[in-house]
Write a protein that holds these residues in place. Structure first.
Motif, PDB file in Angstrom:
ATOM      1  N   PHE A  18      42.642  40.645  32.810  1.00  0.00           N
ATOM      2  CA  PHE A  18      43.820  41.087  33.566  1.00  0.00           C
ATOM      3  C   PHE A  18      44.254  39.990  34.532  1.00  0.00           C
ATOM      4  O   PHE A  18      45.441  39.690  34.665  1.00  0.00           O
ATOM      5  N   ALA A  19      43.258  39.406  35.218  1.00  0.00           N
ATOM      6  CA  ALA A  19      43.578  38.352  36.195  1.00  0.00           C
ATOM      7  C   ALA A  19      44.230  37.171  35.494  1.00  0.00           C
ATOM      8  O   ALA A  19      45.224  36.615  35.976  1.00  0.00           O
ATOM      9  N   LEU A  24      46.700  41.195  38.135  1.00  0.00           N
ATOM     10  CA  LEU A  24      45.809  41.662  39.194  1.00  0.00           C
ATOM     11  C   LEU A  24      46.398  41.263  40.544  1.00  0.00           C
ATOM     12  O   LEU A  24      46.843  40.133  40.710  1.00  0.00           O
ATOM     13  N   GLY A  25      46.384  42.207  41.486  1.00  0.00           N
ATOM     14  CA  GLY A  25      46.961  41.913  42.803  1.00  0.00           C
ATOM     15  C   GLY A  25      46.026  41.151  43.724  1.00  0.00           C
ATOM     16  O   GLY A  25      46.328  40.983  44.903  1.00  0.00           O
ATOM     17  N   VAL A  26      44.876  40.739  43.214  1.00  0.00           N
ATOM     18  CA  VAL A  26      43.930  39.972  44.029  1.00  0.00           C
ATOM     19  C   VAL A  26      43.506  38.746  43.221  1.00  0.00           C
ATOM     20  O   VAL A  26      43.755  38.670  42.023  1.00  0.00           O
ATOM     21  N   GLU A  27      42.843  37.804  43.904  1.00  0.00           N
ATOM     22  CA  GLU A  27      42.419  36.592  43.200  1.00  0.00           C
ATOM     23  C   GLU A  27      40.920  36.669  42.888  1.00  0.00           C
ATOM     24  O   GLU A  27      40.093  36.767  43.799  1.00  0.00           O
ATOM     25  N   ILE A  28      40.588  36.652  41.595  1.00  0.00           N
ATOM     26  CA  ILE A  28      39.172  36.637  41.209  1.00  0.00           C
ATOM     27  C   ILE A  28      38.741  35.179  41.140  1.00  0.00           C
ATOM     28  O   ILE A  28      39.247  34.416  40.313  1.00  0.00           O
ATOM     29  N   LYS A  29      37.823  34.803  41.999  1.00  0.00           N
ATOM     30  CA  LYS A  29      37.573  33.367  42.134  1.00  0.00           C
ATOM     31  C   LYS A  29      36.103  32.969  41.897  1.00  0.00           C
ATOM     32  O   LYS A  29      35.815  31.895  41.380  1.00  0.00           O
ATOM     33  N   TYR A  30      35.170  33.842  42.265  1.00  0.00           N
ATOM     34  CA  TYR A  30      33.752  33.462  42.191  1.00  0.00           C
ATOM     35  C   TYR A  30      33.004  34.362  41.212  1.00  0.00           C
ATOM     36  O   TYR A  30      33.246  35.570  41.153  1.00  0.00           O
ATOM     37  N   PHE A  31      32.092  33.744  40.453  1.00  0.00           N
ATOM     38  CA  PHE A  31      31.383  34.460  39.394  1.00  0.00           C
ATOM     39  C   PHE A  31      29.895  34.178  39.491  1.00  0.00           C
ATOM     40  O   PHE A  31      29.481  33.028  39.609  1.00  0.00           O
ATOM     41  N   TYR A  32      29.124  35.266  39.423  1.00  0.00           N
ATOM     42  CA  TYR A  32      27.669  35.097  39.397  1.00  0.00           C
ATOM     43  C   TYR A  32      27.075  36.000  38.334  1.00  0.00           C
ATOM     44  O   TYR A  32      27.415  37.178  38.224  1.00  0.00           O
ATOM     45  N   SER A 232      32.840  52.237  28.643  1.00  0.00           N
ATOM     46  CA  SER A 232      34.184  52.645  28.249  1.00  0.00           C
ATOM     47  C   SER A 232      35.224  51.744  28.915  1.00  0.00           C
ATOM     48  O   SER A 232      35.060  51.358  30.080  1.00  0.00           O
ATOM     49  N   VAL A 233      36.290  51.488  28.168  1.00  0.00           N
ATOM     50  CA  VAL A 233      37.364  50.645  28.696  1.00  0.00           C
ATOM     51  C   VAL A 233      37.909  51.223  30.015  1.00  0.00           C
ATOM     52  O   VAL A 233      38.194  50.507  30.969  1.00  0.00           O
ATOM     53  N   MET A 234      38.000  52.563  30.057  1.00  0.00           N
ATOM     54  CA  MET A 234      38.538  53.235  31.253  1.00  0.00           C
ATOM     55  C   MET A 234      37.768  52.845  32.527  1.00  0.00           C
ATOM     56  O   MET A 234      38.346  52.808  33.617  1.00  0.00           O
ATOM     57  N   ALA A 235      36.469  52.567  32.403  1.00  0.00           N
ATOM     58  CA  ALA A 235      35.666  52.211  33.587  1.00  0.00           C
ATOM     59  C   ALA A 235      36.211  50.921  34.209  1.00  0.00           C
ATOM     60  O   ALA A 235      36.382  50.827  35.430  1.00  0.00           O
ATOM     61  N   ALA A 236      36.509  49.952  33.350  1.00  0.00           N
ATOM     62  CA  ALA A 236      37.059  48.684  33.859  1.00  0.00           C
ATOM     63  C   ALA A 236      38.459  48.912  34.431  1.00  0.00           C
ATOM     64  O   ALA A 236      38.807  48.385  35.489  1.00  0.00           O
ATOM     65  N   TYR A 237      39.252  49.739  33.724  1.00  0.00           N
ATOM     66  CA  TYR A 237      40.611  50.008  34.222  1.00  0.00           C
ATOM     67  C   TYR A 237      40.570  50.659  35.603  1.00  0.00           C
ATOM     68  O   TYR A 237      41.417  50.400  36.450  1.00  0.00           O
ATOM     69  N   SER A 238      39.595  51.541  35.813  1.00  0.00           N
ATOM     70  CA  SER A 238      39.543  52.232  37.111  1.00  0.00           C
ATOM     71  C   SER A 238      39.231  51.237  38.231  1.00  0.00           C
ATOM     72  O   SER A 238      39.727  51.381  39.344  1.00  0.00           O
ATOM     73  N   ALA A 239      38.417  50.231  37.924  1.00  0.00           N
ATOM     74  CA  ALA A 239      38.121  49.210  38.945  1.00  0.00           C
ATOM     75  C   ALA A 239      39.371  48.371  39.224  1.00  0.00           C
ATOM     76  O   ALA A 239      39.672  48.040  40.379  1.00  0.00           O
ATOM     77  N   ILE A 240      40.119  48.060  38.163  1.00  0.00           N
ATOM     78  CA  ILE A 240      41.346  47.266  38.323  1.00  0.00           C
ATOM     79  C   ILE A 240      42.369  48.042  39.150  1.00  0.00           C
ATOM     80  O   ILE A 240      43.001  47.507  40.066  1.00  0.00           O
ATOM     81  N   LYS A 241      42.489  49.333  38.856  1.00  0.00           N
ATOM     82  CA  LYS A 241      43.447  50.168  39.605  1.00  0.00           C
ATOM     83  C   LYS A 241      43.046  50.235  41.076  1.00  0.00           C
ATOM     84  O   LYS A 241      43.897  50.143  41.971  1.00  0.00           O
TER      85      LYS A 241
END
Ligand SMILES: NC(=O)c1ccc[n+]([C@@H]2O[C@H](COP(=O)([O-])OP(=O)(O)OC[C@H]3O[C@@H](n4cnc5c(N)ncnc54)[C@H](O)[C@@H]3O)[C@@H](O)[C@H]2O)c1
Length: 254
Positions: A18-19, A24-32, A232-241
């Motif tokens: 999405f990013a 996405l209305g935020v910036e995803i920048k760091y990954f661990y 489930s895909v919906m789980a990721a969508y709920s975090a994005i929302k």
């Protein structure tokens, strides 16, 4: 808002996609991730940075998405909160243990930050939260998944568990986030049935709530993530929302 991700698997993948598409209305920048290749793969999609230790991202981010495991909730979410950073917890099963949950709530309060648990793979949490203002007589959740999503093989419909959510979470820690979320939203113990069903190809959750408000019944039939069929895909969508709503001024149905 700068966001970091802890755990670069199926959910993190969808969020990062999405990013990368500018949705996405935020910036995803760091990954661990303890598997560095996974972190590198996602970081490369959004010109992000991989860190070798979770602590290395904390002074740079406003919020961390935990999408790793219940163990990470217990061991790593305290580190995030101690730095005064907000956290979205996806491994909600990790919050069902009252000792762990109370400790995290205490840390969040002390460090003036928030713990968000998105609705995840189920619909109806808005109703349960409202219903919990009155008396709830009964909450039952029937989770039906293809055997593979439950990590087993069987040719016939098999009831794997029937009982309280708090016990279910000990037996199916990676499959019981929905039960944990419903139970915490209701503010009480709920009845759970987990069925492995070779006839279905979706992750399905049937919820029934009876209270002094009346009653409701929901059925969620979720498409599974290709990277991880347990999820489930919906789980990721709920975090994005949820992420997007952090910047919104009008909040509907929360
Ligand atoms: N709330 C919900 O409704 C819901 C729905 C689906 C999944 N989940 C939960 O969300 C979490 C992520 O799901 P997923 O499908 O993306 O999982 P996944 O297995 O696809 O990815 C998890 C990633 O986290 C990494 N990881 C695990 N523990 C770690 C640790 N301690 N430190 C660093 N990295 C670690 C793994 O290497 C992996 O790359 C799981 O705990 C899952 O149970 C919640």
């Amino acid at each position: 808002m700068i966001v970091g991700i802890l755990g670069c698997g199926a959910i993190a993948n969808i969020i990062t996609n999405f990013a990368s598409e500018g949705k996405l209305g935020v910036e995803i920048k760091y990954f661990y991730d303890r598997d560095m290749e996974r972190a590198e793969n996602l970081a490369s999609q959004v010109d992000g940075r991989v860190v070798l230790d979770l602590k290395d991202m904390l002074s740079h981010v406003d919020l961390v998405i935990e999408a790793a495991s219940p163990k990470a909730v217990e061991e790593m979410v305290p580190i995030i909160l101690k730095e005064g950073k907000d956290v979205i917890v996806m491994s909600v099963g990790g919050l069902l243990n009252p000792k762990i949950r109370l400790n995290l709530e205490k840390l969040a309060k002390k460090n003036n930050c928030k713990i968000y648990a998105p609705s995840g793979a189920i619909v109806g949490l808005d109703g349960i939260k409202a219903a919990s203002l009155g008396k709830i007589q009964r909450v039952t959740l029937v989770t039906r998944k293809p055997p593979r999503s439950l990590g087993i093989t069987t040719e016939k419909e098999t009831i794997l568990y029937q009982g309280k959510a708090t016990e279910a979470v000990k037996k199916f820690p990676l499959n019981i986030n929905v039960a944990a979320t419903v139970s915490m939203a209701a503010g009480q113990e709920i009845e759970v049935k987990i069925i492995a069903d070779p006839q279905v190809d979706r992750n399905m959750h049937e919820l029934e709530v009876v209270g002094d408000f009346g009653e409701f019944h929901t059925m969620t039939s979720n498409l599974r993530c290709s990277m991880n069929p347990k999820t489930s895909v919906m789980a990721a969508y709920s975090a994005i929302k949820l992420l997007n709503s952090l910047n919104e001024n009008l909040l509907i149905g929360t």
